[in-house]
Structure formats: C-alpha cells, structure tokens
Design a protein around this motif. Structure first.
Motif: not given
Length: 368
Positions: A202-203, A206, A264, A267-268, A299-301, A304-305
């Motif tokens: 995750e880090q 970003k 990235f 994850q996306e 997971n913050e992403r 968010e999604m």
C-alpha cells in the motif's frame, strides 16, 4: 404505505454482565481478547492483545513454524490480556476459540490451549467461525445495521449479506484471496513483512505513477486473482523493469517500469474488481451500506474507492482500524459470546478445527 415492521432480536438483554475470552490463531497473528456484555446492552472491550509471526523479506509463513510461534507466545499473550482487562479466568463465562477457516497447524495449537484452559477452570468452550467473528466485530464497532459485507483478508475474499439467520455468500474468489495475492507479489519484489506485506505494498503504491495493463477478471459475482498475479510478476522480467527505480541513464526514458508502478497497478485493478462485485450485491438486496472487514479492509485506497461508489448510490462505507480489521482475539470473543448467550456451547469431544469452515454454514441465531 405502512412502514416495514422491525423484527425483534432473539438476543435478550443479559440479566447480569457476561465476560468472554477469545483466542485467535488461524494464520500468523496470535490474539487474545476479553469482552464484556452488560445488562444495559453495552459492549466493552476489556483487552485486545496480539502478537504477529514475522518472517524475513521474500518468505511466507509455513504452518509448522507458525504453530510453533503460537505455542511459544500463547501464555504470554493470554496473561497480558487478563492483566489489561483487570479480570481473571475465574471471572469469565466462556472460552471462545477459532474453529476455522485457516491454517490447520496454527488453528490446532490455539484450540489445544483453549481446551486446556476449559478443563483447568471448568469453563464452557465456544467454537467460532473466523469470518463471522470479523463481521460481528465490524458491526459492533461501526454500528452498521444491515450492510453488504466485503470480507477481504489473506485467506478469504467474499461478498456477504445477511438473510434469515445466515450470512449468505453472494460472490467470492475462485482461486486465491486478495490478501494472498498482495502478499505473494510483495515476496516477488522482496518487500518487508514488517508490519505486513500488504501494508508495505500500500505504501509503495502511493509512489506509483503509471497504470499498467493487467487482466480484469470478474465472473458474475466472483473474481479470479491468480491471472493478475502472474501478469504482474511477468512485468518484473520485462527489460523495462527497474527493481531499484530509474537510474540516471533512464531519466529521459518514460517507458521505465518501477516496483511502485506495479504495486499501484495491482491495487487499482484488484480493488476495482472488488468494488464492482460489491456494488452488484448492494443493488441486489437494496442496501446502502458497505461494511469492510478483514486485514485488507484497512487499506486506505480500497476504502477510498469503495467510498466513491457508495456515495454515488447514496450510501456509506463502514470500516474499522487495524485493531479490529486485522485478525484479533476480541472478534472471536464477540461472536462467541453472542452465540453463548443464545445457548450454544461446543462439547469437548467436538472442539476440533477445520480449515474449510464456510461463512454460510453458521446459524446466526442472535439476529432476527
């Protein structure tokens, strides 16, 4: 039109305080938690202690070594939990343990500890489904009423909704879990396992600047992740890949691929698949709530999604922090105590473990 009649909960208010010990050890986290249900309907977390078995970068955790870790740390973690809670084993009403799903050897080592304590202190045992533990703790902490549950962890990926005293699985992974997918790629690029490989991915994500093409595999309400993992690994063999980032010679080359780009992109793409099947389930049952549980739920992403999707539907996302979303003993205590208050106990002769304990096999007697 008349309003919908709200069904009364079959779970009666306790006439006295109930206290439970919960023991979790289905993977590399060993947890002990103590919870209290009071007559006024409140729930209090008295303690929630955890110790994680961490392996060197590039290595996963083997069942035998993980079980040994749990055996070595069990007494320390349990003693710490009771010290922080300010109660003793004589004060508790039941001992709850993870029956499954999970890794066989770690599960068995923790169940053995639960059985010994049950015999020594004459306390009833309650076997708990790991997934239901996540859901019940998530509901308790967030206050979500009737959400679609996205359960995402190292060993499980499921979209769940409650109906008629059962947590029904609407969709799931057809091969590996999302947490396993992320963990395995972390080993490929040699990321640290401290505090967890998923957190470190995750880090790194970003810092990613490039979205690479990866397989997007939803099949109805289910997803498949083994193909996207293989494709992401394949990029590390590409001549454009730079494991340590671009060098001075690459400054003019926009075609360079970095580990951050891969994190990235992975994850996306995976998270977009999870959002899609969760939205389908929301549309099917008419819910405007999403509850995210399991380690990947931190997971913050992903939060968010999922939040963007939920807001577009006029809904909300509920999630917990790492104290409750990562495997822990308090979630086992919560689900176990709810079951115990409905009259359920696990006889000593049936206090076994199973690696394949489905979420929809549990009778959720405490809900209307």
């Amino acid at each position: 039109m008349p309003g919908r009649v709200r069904k009364r909960s079959p779970l009666k208010a306790p006439e006295r305080p109930y206290i439970a010990l919960g023991l979790e050890g289905s993977a590399n986290k060993l947890g002990a938690g103590i919870i209290k249900h009071s007559p006024d309907g409140s729930t209090e977390v008295l303690s929630n202690v955890r110790h994680t078995y961490i392996t060197p970068p590039g290595e996963g955790f083997l069942p035998r070594d993980t079980a040994q870790h749990h055996r070595e740390w069990a007494l320390t973690v349990i003693k710490d939990a009771f010290a922080k809670a300010g109660v003793s084993l004589h004060d508790i009403d039941c001992i709850c343990y993870t029956k499954g799903p999970g890794m066989g050897a770690p599960l068995t080592s923790v169940a053995l500890v639960a059985r010994i304590l049950s015999l020594l202190y004459n306390k009833p045992l309650v076997g708990v489904n790991h997934c239901v533990g996540h859901i019940e703790m998530g509901r308790q902490v967030t206050g979500a009423q009737n959400p679609v549950v996205l359960y995402v962890s190292g060993g499980n990926t499921q979209v769940i909704a409650y109906s008629q005293q059962c947590y029904r699985i609407f969709g799931e992974t057809l091969d590996i879990a999302v947490g396993n997918c992320l963990d395995r790629f972390a080993r490929v690029i040699n990321l640290s396992n401290d505090p967890s490989p998923g957190y470190n991915i995750e880090q790194e994500a970003k810092k990613g600047k490039r979205l690479l093409s990866l397989p997007y595999t939803t099949k109805g309400m289910d997803i498949s992740l083994s193909g996207i993992l293989t494709s992401t690994e394949a990029y590390t063999l590409d001549k454009r890949f730079r494991p340590h980032g671009p060098s001075a010679e690459d400054s003019e080359d926009a075609d360079i691929i970095t580990p951050q780009d891969l994190c990235f992109s992975l994850q996306e793409t995976v998270f977009a698949m999870l959002v899609e099947i969760t939205e389908r389930a929301m549309a099917h049952i008419g819910s405007k709530e999403v509850l995210m549980v399991g380690g990947v739920g931190c997971n913050e992403r992903l939060q968010e999604m999922m939040g963007v999707m939920a807001r577009e539907r006029g809904g909300n996302v509920f999630a917990t922090d790492e104290r409750f979303c990562i495997d822990n003993g308090i979630m086992i205590a919560q689900a176990g105590l709810l079951s115990f208050r409905m009259g359920f106990e696990t006889p000593l002769t049936k206090s076994t473990c199973t690696q394949r304990f489905r979420t929809d096999q549990v009778h959720v007697a405490w809900r209307a």
